[in-house]
Enzyme design. Sequence first.
Site, short mmCIF file in Angstrom:
data_model
loop_
_atom_site.label_atom_id
_atom_site.label_comp_id
_atom_site.label_asym_id
_atom_site.label_seq_id
_atom_site.Cartn_x
_atom_site.Cartn_y
_atom_site.Cartn_z
N GLU A 1 -49.51 -3.18 6.68
CA GLU A 1 -49.66 -2.98 8.11
C GLU A 1 -48.60 -3.70 8.94
O GLU A 1 -48.39 -3.38 10.11
CB GLU A 1 -51.06 -3.40 8.57
CG GLU A 1 -51.37 -4.89 8.48
CD GLU A 1 -51.88 -5.34 7.12
OE1 GLU A 1 -52.48 -6.42 7.05
OE2 GLU A 1 -51.66 -4.62 6.12
N CYS B 1 -54.86 -7.36 -0.06
CA CYS B 1 -54.81 -8.81 -0.23
C CYS B 1 -56.15 -9.35 -0.75
O CYS B 1 -56.50 -9.13 -1.89
CB CYS B 1 -54.38 -9.47 1.07
SG CYS B 1 -53.82 -11.18 0.88
N ASP C 1 -57.29 0.57 32.70
CA ASP C 1 -58.51 0.95 31.99
C ASP C 1 -59.53 1.62 32.90
O ASP C 1 -60.04 2.70 32.60
CB ASP C 1 -59.13 -0.28 31.32
CG ASP C 1 -58.16 -0.98 30.39
OD1 ASP C 1 -57.25 -0.32 29.87
OD2 ASP C 1 -58.31 -2.20 30.18
N HIS D 1 -49.18 -6.77 2.43
CA HIS D 1 -49.74 -6.23 3.68
C HIS D 1 -48.90 -5.04 4.16
O HIS D 1 -47.80 -5.22 4.70
CB HIS D 1 -49.77 -7.32 4.76
CG HIS D 1 -50.81 -8.36 4.52
ND1 HIS D 1 -52.10 -8.26 5.00
CD2 HIS D 1 -50.76 -9.51 3.81
CE1 HIS D 1 -52.80 -9.31 4.62
NE2 HIS D 1 -52.01 -10.09 3.89
#
Length: 508
Positions: free
Chosen positions: A168, A78, A224, A166
């Site tokens: 993705e 882009c 985490d 795009h």
Amino acid sequence: MLEKIIILDFGSQFTQLIARRVRELNVYCEIHPFNHIPELDSTVKGIILSGSPYSVRQEDAPFVDLGLFKAFPLLAVCYGAQFIAQQNEGDVQASNSREYGRANLSHVNNANKLFKGINIDSQVWMSHGDTIKYVPDNFEIIASTADVKVAGYQVKDTNTYGIQFHPEVTHTVDGKILLENFLVDICGCSQDWTADAFVETTIAELKEKLGNDKVVLGLSGGVDSSVAAILLHKAIGKNLHCIFVDNGLLRKDEFESVLAQYKDLGLNIRGIDAKDRFLTQLAGVKDPELKRKAIGRVFIEVFDDAAHEVKDVVWLAQGTIYPDIIESVSIKGPSATIKSHHNVGGLPDFMKLKIVEPLNTLFKDEVRRVGKSLGIESFILGRHPFPGPGLAIRILGDVTAEKVAILQEADAIYINNLKEAGLYDQVWQAGAIFLPVQSVGVMGDERTYENVICLRAVESVDGMTADWCHLPYPVLAKISNEIINKVRGINRVVYDISSKPPATIEWE
């Protein structure tokens, strides 16, 4: 050496999604602001330039020296594609036709490496106001749509490619094929970055880095910190000293249950009851940022006291993950503060500890895959994210022991019902929020004027974006009925149907 792709961020809302797609193809990548380019050494296999909210025609548009990337394959998306074209004396203009949303390729050069396996009519996703009107003679157009002649190009005799759509986003149906073509056929990536490989490499690196040093880690009960703890435990064993602080803002009975789970994992752990200390400091504090700072300050004080009881400690371990890092840095430097991250920003000088963050390159779902590779039980890895400041930021306004107790009961009913209905694992994050309003109700023959609980449940992959969950009405009805009947002080339950963006997952 770990091979990697460098993604230069020009400010696109999709930059993190590019990284996720690359990693899904078992290729390690890093995001860096366009104005903070890292060292481009032999481990770098290729460069991706992101899109941007800017126009290349603006005076203050993001700029990079393309000469820095001559030795590397380059994929420009882009804005990145328009920037390369403009810098090579192509023509970029404001588009006269709509170039947002779905489009279909009307021309594809299948002989080109980037578009191998992608056919005419393949759906792509456009999102740009400018368009490349023409490219220089040394550019070859390799894809077009009905409205966008230069949908894709290659700079002849180079590994430099540009696309105006795009790849993705999921709306670009063959986006994964295109990215894999770039990563494997053009960059030569080996696709060997897996959870098992991460575990093996990270444990070896931790052993070398930490040696016989002692490390302290503040466990929260979340995914985490739990995965970080097991990684460190496998590397340094009893030299890891875990501290689990009860700040009085955890879910109902969470301190006792999580502490028992950690001990079952073989961790060297100490639990500290500091409820009164936290609640005292929160008395009368209504501003959410001030609440976070008060909790952070008291946690450091409590943690520092406990850490000093460990003789000769050198390191502080944290469960910081990649989105924490990304959201704390923008293309223009430190980003505007939406909310403070409880595990980003370092320590006060007086603690004098070095930092180790074994998960700071991973997204949340990658942390879970690493945890699975480590053999951590699914009920721990599947635990919903929980904010560092705990229920303090799910109680809008000032925090009191009474409000905490009410919210803990309501939240427990909510979460238990999701589990009983088989919905807990389908929800990325759920929690109850105590609202600073009261409403009229009727219980029996009496008029009531009591508090309101809001239920929040979202679907997400890593928390960067999220959509509200369409929970079944019968389940919501049962939860509402139980909360109102069993939790004294609540006479109304509402459900949050906001997505992120524009709303955040938490209310504060």
